[in-house]
Design an enzyme around this catalytic site. Structure first.
Site, PDB file in Angstrom:
ATOM      1  CB  SER A 122      -0.412  -1.613   1.741  1.00 12.59           C
ATOM      2  OG  SER A 122       0.418  -0.537   2.342  1.00 12.59           O
ATOM      3  CE  LYS A 159       3.004  -3.556   2.754  1.00 11.68           C
ATOM      4  NZ  LYS A 159       3.261  -2.135   2.130  1.00 11.68           N
TER       5      LYS A 159
END
Length: 201
Positions: A122, A159
């Protein structure tokens, strides 16, 4: 040692370090007991366990040093390595630490850090790939755009952090064009990523 208390490890280590700083020698077991409000037998058991686990270094009478003291003396800082970020981030307790990694202060600086092993793709756009070690500064706040370890319920993720207060939500952005943003009403920031350690292929 069953039912060991993380608080006791911290209390003993901090007292050893403060005693060294003040007197230039390590404290006796009795001094540690008096300074930490623990019994002499409790301190003795914990010191033995800490020596066996490599949490402290004992080289004879009045020569007792914590891992932090040894690392600092060598111009290095000792950082705990926790599990993979996709599997959740355990608390910084001794039983959840896989190992300690010594990093040079000249390259990584000083502070309250921990390492996580990246899992998944990710964040490949930010140069973080599977198996990379991510150095995280432990803190509970972050600036917009920083890469954070965000805890949502019991799941942790790495993130980019974008708060959207006007929409009463937080956007967690993956650095991968094939993945969607994650929107949450709230999350707990457990740290900000500052460096990546990786193998070159």
């Amino acid at each position: 040692m069953q039912h060991k208390k993380e608080e006791y490890f911290n209390r003993i280590s901090e007292y050893i370090e403060s005693y060294w700083h003040r007197y230039g020698v390590s404290p006796t077991t009795r001094a540690i007991a008096d300074g930490t409000d623990l019994s002499n037998s409790t301190v003795s058991r914990y010191l033995q366990y800490m020596r066996d686990k490599g949490m402290i270094d004992y080289r004879g009478h009045r020569c007792l040093r914590t891992r932090r003291q040894i690392a600092d003396a060598a111009g290095r800082t000792s950082v705990p390595l926790l599990g993979a970020v996709a599997c959740g981030v355990p608390k910084l307790a001794e039983e959840n630490i896989e190992e300690y990694v010594d990093l040079p202060v000249s390259l990584f600086g000083r502070g309250s850090f921990y390492l996580l092993r990246a899992d998944g793709e990710s964040m490949i756009g930010a140069g973080i790939g599977p198996g990379d070690l991510v150095l995280v500064r432990a803190q509970d706040t972050a600036e917009p755009g920083q890469i954070v370890v965000a805890l949502m319920d019991t799941e942790a993720t790495l993130k980019r952090y974008y708060p959207e207060p006007e929409k009463k939500r937080i956007r967690l952005h993956p650095e991968n064009d094939s993945m969607e943003d994650i929107y949450v009403s709230d999350c707990e920031i457990q740290g900000v990523a500052v460096k990546v350690i990786k193998d070159l292929h």
